[in-house]
Write a protein that holds these residues in place. Structure first.
Motif, PDB file in Angstrom:
ATOM      1  N   LEU A 122      -2.763  -0.803  -5.111  1.00  0.00           N
ATOM      2  CA  LEU A 122      -3.892  -1.401  -4.953  1.00  0.00           C
ATOM      3  C   LEU A 122      -4.361  -1.503  -3.636  1.00  0.00           C
ATOM      4  O   LEU A 122      -5.674  -1.085  -3.477  1.00  0.00           O
ATOM      5  N   LYS A 123      -3.657  -2.048  -2.705  1.00  0.00           N
ATOM      6  CA  LYS A 123      -4.299  -2.367  -1.409  1.00  0.00           C
ATOM      7  C   LYS A 123      -3.139  -2.603  -0.373  1.00  0.00           C
ATOM      8  O   LYS A 123      -1.855  -3.001  -0.780  1.00  0.00           O
ATOM      9  N   VAL A 124      -3.544  -2.629   1.131  1.00  0.00           N
ATOM     10  CA  VAL A 124      -2.687  -3.087   2.027  1.00  0.00           C
ATOM     11  C   VAL A 124      -3.194  -4.410   2.397  1.00  0.00           C
ATOM     12  O   VAL A 124      -4.505  -4.412   2.595  1.00  0.00           O
ATOM     13  N   ASN A 125      -2.343  -5.467   2.187  1.00  0.00           N
ATOM     14  CA  ASN A 125      -2.952  -6.835   2.666  1.00  0.00           C
ATOM     15  C   ASN A 125      -3.353  -6.990   4.194  1.00  0.00           C
ATOM     16  O   ASN A 125      -2.789  -6.333   4.696  1.00  0.00           O
ATOM     17  N   GLU A 126      -3.882  -8.263   4.400  1.00  0.00           N
ATOM     18  CA  GLU A 126      -4.083  -8.671   5.822  1.00  0.00           C
ATOM     19  C   GLU A 126      -2.647  -8.666   6.800  1.00  0.00           C
ATOM     20  O   GLU A 126      -2.905  -8.534   8.000  1.00  0.00           O
ATOM     21  N   ASP A 127      -1.572  -8.658   5.980  1.00  0.00           N
ATOM     22  CA  ASP A 127      -0.307  -8.795   6.937  1.00  0.00           C
ATOM     23  C   ASP A 127       0.291  -7.241   6.874  1.00  0.00           C
ATOM     24  O   ASP A 127       1.302  -7.027   7.754  1.00  0.00           O
ATOM     25  N   GLY A 128      -0.482  -6.180   6.407  1.00  0.00           N
ATOM     26  CA  GLY A 128      -0.084  -4.737   6.439  1.00  0.00           C
ATOM     27  C   GLY A 128       1.053  -4.639   5.266  1.00  0.00           C
ATOM     28  O   GLY A 128       1.580  -3.689   5.280  1.00  0.00           O
ATOM     29  N   ASN A 129       1.184  -5.600   4.389  1.00  0.00           N
ATOM     30  CA  ASN A 129       2.148  -5.313   3.383  1.00  0.00           C
ATOM     31  C   ASN A 129       1.410  -4.417   2.202  1.00  0.00           C
ATOM     32  O   ASN A 129       0.347  -4.708   1.919  1.00  0.00           O
ATOM     33  N   ILE A 130       2.169  -3.648   1.360  1.00  0.00           N
ATOM     34  CA  ILE A 130       1.451  -2.927   0.373  1.00  0.00           C
ATOM     35  C   ILE A 130       1.836  -3.888  -1.101  1.00  0.00           C
ATOM     36  O   ILE A 130       2.983  -4.265  -1.305  1.00  0.00           O
ATOM     37  N   ILE A 131       0.564  -3.418  -1.665  1.00  0.00           N
ATOM     38  CA  ILE A 131       0.363  -4.377  -2.927  1.00  0.00           C
ATOM     39  C   ILE A 131       0.409  -3.619  -3.986  1.00  0.00           C
ATOM     40  O   ILE A 131      -0.679  -2.617  -3.799  1.00  0.00           O
ATOM     41  N   GLY A 132       1.022  -3.563  -4.897  1.00  0.00           N
ATOM     42  CA  GLY A 132       0.803  -2.675  -6.124  1.00  0.00           C
ATOM     43  C   GLY A 132       0.876  -3.378  -7.487  1.00  0.00           C
ATOM     44  O   GLY A 132       1.495  -4.315  -7.651  1.00  0.00           O
ATOM     45  N   GLN A 133       0.105  -2.526  -8.469  1.00  0.00           N
ATOM     46  CA  GLN A 133       0.139  -3.163  -9.654  1.00  0.00           C
ATOM     47  C   GLN A 133       1.051  -2.818 -10.540  1.00  0.00           C
ATOM     48  O   GLN A 133       1.335  -1.368 -10.552  1.00  0.00           O
ATOM     49  N   ILE A 134       1.841  -3.535 -11.272  1.00  0.00           N
ATOM     50  CA  ILE A 134       2.914  -3.096 -12.281  1.00  0.00           C
ATOM     51  C   ILE A 134       2.300  -2.584 -13.453  1.00  0.00           C
ATOM     52  O   ILE A 134       1.561  -3.293 -14.177  1.00  0.00           O
ATOM     53  N   VAL A 135       2.209  -1.270 -13.865  1.00  0.00           N
ATOM     54  CA  VAL A 135       1.643  -0.657 -15.006  1.00  0.00           C
ATOM     55  C   VAL A 135       2.498  -0.375 -15.926  1.00  0.00           C
ATOM     56  O   VAL A 135       1.880   0.226 -17.255  1.00  0.00           O
ATOM     57  N   GLY A 136       3.988  -0.236 -15.767  1.00  0.00           N
ATOM     58  CA  GLY A 136       4.822   0.151 -16.673  1.00  0.00           C
ATOM     59  C   GLY A 136       6.249  -0.348 -16.123  1.00  0.00           C
ATOM     60  O   GLY A 136       6.485  -0.510 -15.100  1.00  0.00           O
ATOM     61  N   VAL A 137       7.100  -0.631 -17.006  1.00  0.00           N
ATOM     62  CA  VAL A 137       8.276  -0.769 -16.881  1.00  0.00           C
ATOM     63  C   VAL A 137       9.508   0.091 -17.708  1.00  0.00           C
ATOM     64  O   VAL A 137       9.180   0.296 -19.122  1.00  0.00           O
ATOM     65  N   SER A 138      10.372   0.908 -17.140  1.00  0.00           N
ATOM     66  CA  SER A 138      11.098   1.709 -18.030  1.00  0.00           C
ATOM     67  C   SER A 138      12.591   1.339 -17.742  1.00  0.00           C
ATOM     68  O   SER A 138      12.901   0.957 -16.600  1.00  0.00           O
TER      69      SER A 138
END
Length: 185
Positions: A122-138
């Motif tokens: 999704l994005k890199v937040n203001e702290d430089g961390n990677i944010i991702g959307q969970i679209v599946g679990v296997s």
């Protein structure tokens, strides 16, 4: 009496997260990332420096997987955290790990780790961390319980103990969430 240790990153449990990505040539990579977790109900946060090949891969491909390391693969999980794909492009092969393509995102699942979140960057937040959307679990069928859900005892996920620099196996049930506290009402 309590003993004070000052400011330390001692957070329990810290799941051992194995982040799977593809590079620009389609080569699979995996790294061990202790600093990460849920960001919201359907998002994950990864605290990865910009210099990691994994970080570059996530930004370039727009996807990653988050597998949970298990007790059966402690050595392999630790190895992919010790060795950078920037210096060792064959680290998955050297670790004896096998990548399979996710059907949901443009990232590999690591076959040996039986539970994975499949995420869209999704994005890199203001702290430089990677944010991702969970679209599946296997999950591999070997970690499913009689009810068809994940059985934590079968998964045998490991967590990182930052105090002792050790890995600890998870899985013993000690209570029932959202029920046991009701006894005190």
């Amino acid at each position: 009496m309590r003993k004070h240790f000052g400011s330390s990153p001692w957070f329990f449990p810290l799941p051992v997260l194995i982040i799977g990505t593809y590079d620009s040539e389609g080569n699979a990579d995996a790294m061990n990332a202790a600093w990460g977790g849920l960001y919201d109900r359907d998002k994950v946060v990864l605290c990865l420096s910009a210099g990691h090949k994994t970080t570059k891969n996530i930004r370039a491909r727009g996807a990653f997987t988050v597998s949970f390391a298990d007790a059966a693969h402690v050595v392999e999980a630790d190895y992919v955290g010790l060795v950078s794909a920037n210096q060792e492009p064959e680290k998955l092969k050297k670790a004896g790990l096998h990548a399979i393509r996710s059907d949901v995102v443009d990232a590999p699942l690591i076959d040996e780790f039986p539970l994975a979140l499949e995420c869209r960057f999704l994005k890199v937040n203001e702290d430089g961390n990677i944010i991702g959307q969970i679209v599946g679990v296997s999950a591999d069928e070997r970690v499913l319980g009689a009810d068809g859900g994940i059985d934590a005892a079968k998964l045998q996920a490991i967590s990182f103990d930052p105090c002792g620099s050790t890995y600890v196996k998870m899985g013993e049930v000690v209570g029932k969430a959202f029920q046991d506290g009701g006894k005190l009402r």
